[in-house]
Write a protein that holds these residues in place. Sequence first.
Motif, mmCIF file in Angstrom:
data_model
loop_
_atom_site.group_PDB
_atom_site.id
_atom_site.type_symbol
_atom_site.label_atom_id
_atom_site.label_comp_id
_atom_site.label_asym_id
_atom_site.label_seq_id
_atom_site.Cartn_x
_atom_site.Cartn_y
_atom_site.Cartn_z
ATOM 1 N N ALA A 20 0.694 -1.045 0.134
ATOM 2 C CA ALA A 20 0.150 0.090 -0.142
ATOM 3 C C ALA A 20 0.823 1.321 -0.031
ATOM 4 C CB ALA A 20 -0.851 -0.023 1.295
ATOM 5 N N PHE A 21 1.972 0.902 0.475
ATOM 6 C CA PHE A 21 2.986 2.359 0.352
ATOM 7 C C PHE A 21 3.869 2.244 -0.822
ATOM 8 C CE2 PHE A 21 1.878 1.381 4.906
ATOM 9 C CZ PHE A 21 1.881 2.492 5.264
ATOM 10 N N TRP A 22 3.785 1.284 -1.822
ATOM 11 C CA TRP A 22 4.633 1.449 -2.784
ATOM 12 C C TRP A 22 4.350 2.813 -3.671
ATOM 13 C CZ3 TRP A 22 4.166 1.839 -8.230
ATOM 14 C CH2 TRP A 22 5.356 1.288 -8.735
ATOM 15 N N ARG A 23 5.534 3.319 -4.437
ATOM 16 C CA ARG A 23 5.323 4.345 -5.107
ATOM 17 C C ARG A 23 5.910 4.375 -6.435
ATOM 18 N NH1 ARG A 23 5.650 9.756 -1.334
ATOM 19 N NH2 ARG A 23 4.105 9.260 0.359
ATOM 20 N N SER A 24 7.191 3.494 -6.476
ATOM 21 C CA SER A 24 8.147 3.482 -7.579
ATOM 22 C C SER A 24 9.246 2.517 -7.400
ATOM 23 C CB SER A 24 8.632 5.077 -7.983
ATOM 24 O OG SER A 24 9.719 5.066 -8.715
ATOM 25 N N TYR A 25 9.515 2.098 -8.416
ATOM 26 C CA TYR A 25 10.841 1.099 -8.340
ATOM 27 C C TYR A 25 12.046 1.949 -8.315
ATOM 28 C CZ TYR A 25 8.478 -3.257 -9.197
ATOM 29 O OH TYR A 25 7.866 -4.366 -8.878
ATOM 30 N N GLY A 26 11.966 3.322 -8.827
ATOM 31 C CA GLY A 26 13.036 4.527 -8.914
ATOM 32 C C GLY A 26 13.840 4.262 -10.258
ATOM 33 N N VAL A 27 13.421 3.538 -11.410
ATOM 34 C CA VAL A 27 14.155 3.348 -12.493
ATOM 35 C C VAL A 27 13.581 4.481 -13.445
ATOM 36 C CG1 VAL A 27 15.135 1.933 -14.318
ATOM 37 C CG2 VAL A 27 14.903 1.063 -12.045
ATOM 38 N N SER A 28 14.396 5.376 -13.731
ATOM 39 C CA SER A 28 13.838 6.240 -14.606
ATOM 40 C C SER A 28 14.212 6.094 -16.121
ATOM 41 C CB SER A 28 14.415 7.745 -14.410
ATOM 42 O OG SER A 28 15.692 7.700 -14.394
ATOM 43 N N ALA A 29 15.371 5.327 -16.422
ATOM 44 C CA ALA A 29 15.697 5.036 -17.706
ATOM 45 C C ALA A 29 14.671 4.264 -18.478
ATOM 46 C CB ALA A 29 17.127 4.347 -17.862
ATOM 47 N N PRO A 30 14.353 4.552 -19.809
ATOM 48 C CA PRO A 30 13.473 3.698 -20.524
ATOM 49 C C PRO A 30 13.801 2.285 -20.716
ATOM 50 C CG PRO A 30 13.642 5.657 -21.394
ATOM 51 C CD PRO A 30 14.742 5.825 -20.332
ATOM 52 N N GLY A 31 12.895 1.152 -20.406
ATOM 53 C CA GLY A 31 13.276 -0.123 -20.600
ATOM 54 C C GLY A 31 14.193 -0.670 -19.572
ATOM 55 N N GLY A 32 14.790 0.133 -18.556
ATOM 56 C CA GLY A 32 15.869 -0.148 -17.560
ATOM 57 C C GLY A 32 17.109 -0.245 -18.205
ATOM 58 N N ARG A 33 17.221 0.417 -19.446
ATOM 59 C CA ARG A 33 18.462 0.239 -19.932
ATOM 60 C C ARG A 33 19.650 0.845 -18.977
ATOM 61 N NH1 ARG A 33 18.103 -1.073 -25.388
ATOM 62 N NH2 ARG A 33 20.212 0.082 -25.855
ATOM 63 N N ILE A 34 20.924 0.232 -19.208
ATOM 64 C CA ILE A 34 22.055 0.655 -18.403
ATOM 65 C C ILE A 34 23.050 1.645 -18.923
ATOM 66 C CG2 ILE A 34 23.919 -0.240 -16.659
ATOM 67 C CD1 ILE A 34 22.525 -3.125 -17.182
ATOM 68 N N ALA A 35 23.200 2.745 -18.230
ATOM 69 C CA ALA A 35 24.428 3.640 -18.598
ATOM 70 C C ALA A 35 25.555 3.390 -17.977
ATOM 71 C CB ALA A 35 23.727 4.943 -18.291
ATOM 72 N N GLU A 36 26.607 3.601 -18.554
ATOM 73 C CA GLU A 36 28.032 3.187 -18.069
ATOM 74 C C GLU A 36 28.322 3.835 -16.795
ATOM 75 O OE1 GLU A 36 32.762 3.759 -19.190
ATOM 76 O OE2 GLU A 36 31.181 3.487 -20.934
ATOM 77 N N GLN A 37 27.922 5.154 -16.608
ATOM 78 C CA GLN A 37 28.149 5.805 -15.745
ATOM 79 C C GLN A 37 27.689 5.428 -14.171
ATOM 80 O OE1 GLN A 37 26.283 8.191 -13.388
ATOM 81 N NE2 GLN A 37 27.776 9.200 -12.567
ATOM 82 N N GLU A 38 26.410 4.745 -14.369
ATOM 83 C CA GLU A 38 25.630 4.044 -13.210
ATOM 84 C C GLU A 38 26.774 3.011 -12.770
ATOM 85 O OE1 GLU A 38 21.443 4.955 -15.196
ATOM 86 O OE2 GLU A 38 22.031 2.915 -15.142
#
Length: 337
Positions: free
Chosen positions: A281-299
């Motif tokens: 009931a408290f869930w709001r977001s997974y926090g992943v903003s990149a479309p499709g969960g794609r990974i950026a090298e800087q991460e």
Amino acid sequence: MTSRRTFLVLSGLSALAAAGCGTASGSGIRNTTTLRYQGSAGAVTPPELAAALGFLDGLKLDWVGNTISGPQDIQSAASGQTDFGGAFNGAVVKLAARKAPIKAVVSYYGSDKYAYSGFYVTEKSAIRSPRDLIGKKVGMNTLGAHHEAMLDIYLKKSGLSRAEAEQVERIVIPPVNTEQSLRQRQIDVAVLGGILRDKALATGGVRKLFSDFDLRGPFSAGTLVLTERFIKQNPETVRTFVTGVGRALDWSRTTPRAEVVARMTEIVAKRKRNESPDALAFWRSYGVSAPGGRIAEQELSVWADWLTERGDITSGQVSVPDLFTNEFNTNRAKEGS
């Protein structure tokens, strides 16, 4: 469940040599239709959501137990006890530095204005600034991972030397006990996120010192990993899995929150694991903003730098570009979310 988890732990070393379930190499043919994994009590992971939404195209997830430790989860994947695991990106870098044959394939959690971890003190605490933390105790779920990294970054950005930062004591406390430990003054600072954070704020008497979102803005913080051998032997399985997880992340971000929570509650009820769905009931977001969960090298590179500064790894010990891939993510890379 306990006996099965015990067996998995005891068989970890022998399973390492057999990591990956496929039998053919690079054939482009799906070699397995079942993926073993660890879940989280009372929560729905992105892969579980993807499966429920039908985004895994027939792939089945085989739950082998729960974990509250990202480092343990990816170690299980590296040793072949499970087929995939997820952890804070710093933990992924650290495991790769130990020559574990893993590769990150999709982001699965992060921080945004809804999903973040905050460092909280009691309302009357004398702690007001980073320097006030010297000699104090900070309670977190595990060491050498996301929360400790955020603490180090906070202290460094505030001008504290490494010697001064080392005087801030980091204490491992189970997440469900962290708020109580703070209120009973067993620790001076508590790292709280999700329902635990929201419940503490609703009760009152605590205030935020800083959060990971305050430090870095929105960012993807953790990735799901598989072994290189598993990827080589099951390329189409991996493509289906990664793309499906990415679709589920996008769905969760663009679908009304009430609908997402309702679907998650339904998933927890159906799997019958003797757990409470109340936290959803408290869930709001997974926090992943990149479309499709794609990974950026800087991460990943930002944590490689952090681990190097700590002396946990040496400079150049890990090649970050070789540590992740978006090859199997067919979700379109686009700006915005």
